[in-house]
Design a protein around this motif. Structure first.
Motif, short mmCIF file in Angstrom:
data_model
loop_
_atom_site.label_atom_id
_atom_site.label_comp_id
_atom_site.label_asym_id
_atom_site.label_seq_id
_atom_site.Cartn_x
_atom_site.Cartn_y
_atom_site.Cartn_z
N TRP A 190 0.87 -1.18 0.00
CA TRP A 190 0.00 0.00 0.00
C TRP A 190 0.90 1.22 0.00
O TRP A 190 1.77 1.36 0.86
N GLU A 191 0.65 2.11 -0.95
CA GLU A 191 1.51 3.28 -1.13
C GLU A 191 2.94 2.77 -1.31
O GLU A 191 3.19 2.01 -2.21
N THR A 192 3.84 3.12 -0.43
CA THR A 192 5.22 2.61 -0.53
C THR A 192 5.54 1.63 0.59
O THR A 192 6.71 1.29 0.78
N SER A 205 4.92 -2.08 2.73
CA SER A 205 4.51 -3.47 2.61
C SER A 205 4.12 -3.96 4.01
O SER A 205 4.90 -3.83 4.96
N LEU A 225 -9.68 -0.62 0.80
CA LEU A 225 -9.12 0.66 0.38
C LEU A 225 -10.27 1.63 0.16
O LEU A 225 -11.22 1.30 -0.54
N SER A 227 -11.40 5.80 -0.69
CA SER A 227 -10.98 7.09 -1.20
C SER A 227 -11.71 8.15 -0.40
O SER A 227 -12.92 8.32 -0.51
N ASN A 242 -7.92 11.82 1.98
CA ASN A 242 -6.63 11.13 1.85
C ASN A 242 -6.94 9.65 1.69
O ASN A 242 -7.99 9.18 2.11
N GLN A 243 -6.03 8.91 1.12
CA GLN A 243 -6.23 7.48 0.97
C GLN A 243 -6.26 6.84 2.35
O GLN A 243 -5.54 7.25 3.25
N LYS A 244 -7.09 5.81 2.48
CA LYS A 244 -7.24 5.14 3.77
C LYS A 244 -7.30 3.64 3.54
O LYS A 244 -8.00 3.17 2.65
N ARG A 250 -3.38 5.50 7.20
CA ARG A 250 -3.71 6.64 6.34
C ARG A 250 -2.60 7.66 6.37
O ARG A 250 -1.73 7.61 7.22
N THR A 251 -2.62 8.54 5.41
CA THR A 251 -1.71 9.68 5.45
C THR A 251 -2.42 10.80 6.19
O THR A 251 -3.63 10.97 6.06
N LEU A 275 2.70 9.41 7.78
CA LEU A 275 1.94 8.16 7.76
C LEU A 275 1.45 7.88 9.17
O LEU A 275 2.20 8.03 10.14
#
Length: 157
Positions: free
Chosen positions: A29-31, A33, A44, A46, A49-51, A67-68, A132
């Motif tokens: 997820w994102e960067t 693992s 996932l 939307s 922010n992505q969650k 989440r960010t 993060l």
């Protein structure tokens, strides 16, 4: 009319996907693992922010939200999230944690909720903007989960 608007608001936050992830399988997820100790459903969403929300697939015991953060400095105003995460927290601790080249501030507390003894951890990555945020909550009587999360095995580096 208010009910229609409420229902519309619920459906206006689209779920991008739901995935079953097997134990010890890397989930990217994102960067990051992640690895989970048992089969989980990963959802996932939307939002602003992505969650990422993680639920056990077979039995109760833990959940995780990743989440960010929209804040540029998440530790400046902890009142924005501390009360909701650590409701009547017992033995609140905060400590830095470095994993590889990643720096986190970890907040941890126990609590009693709905007659369950729970352990909460919030991991905030300090060296990235936006930050993060990882919230993990598990039942304290699940010693396997305590060992798994407190030994950082959920972050596959």
């Amino acid at each position: 009319m208010a009910v229609i608007l409420f229902l519309f608001r619920i459906s206006s936050t689209p779920i991008l996907s739901q995935t079953l992830v097997e134990p010890n399988q890397n989930f990217l997820w994102e960067t990051f693992s992640f690895v989970f100790p048992e089969p989980v459903v990963v959802k996932l969403e939307s939002t602003t922010n992505q969650k990422l929300t993680v639920y056990p697939a077979k039995r109760d015991g833990f959940f995780m939200v990743v989440r960010t953060l929209p804040w540029t400095e998440p530790l400046a105003d902890k009142s924005l999230w501390m009360d909701s995460v650590f409701t009547r927290g017992i033995d609140l601790k905060a400590f830095p944690k470095t994993l590889g080249n990643l720096n986190f501030q970890v907040f941890q507390a126990d609590q009693i909720r709905n007659q369950n003894a729970l352990r909460n951890q919030v991991w905030i990555r300090m060296d990235a903007k936006p930050a993060l945020w990882i919230w993990i909550q598990w039942k304290s009587d699940r010693k396997d989960l305590t060992e798994f999360f407190e030994s950082n095995r959920f972050l596959s580096l």
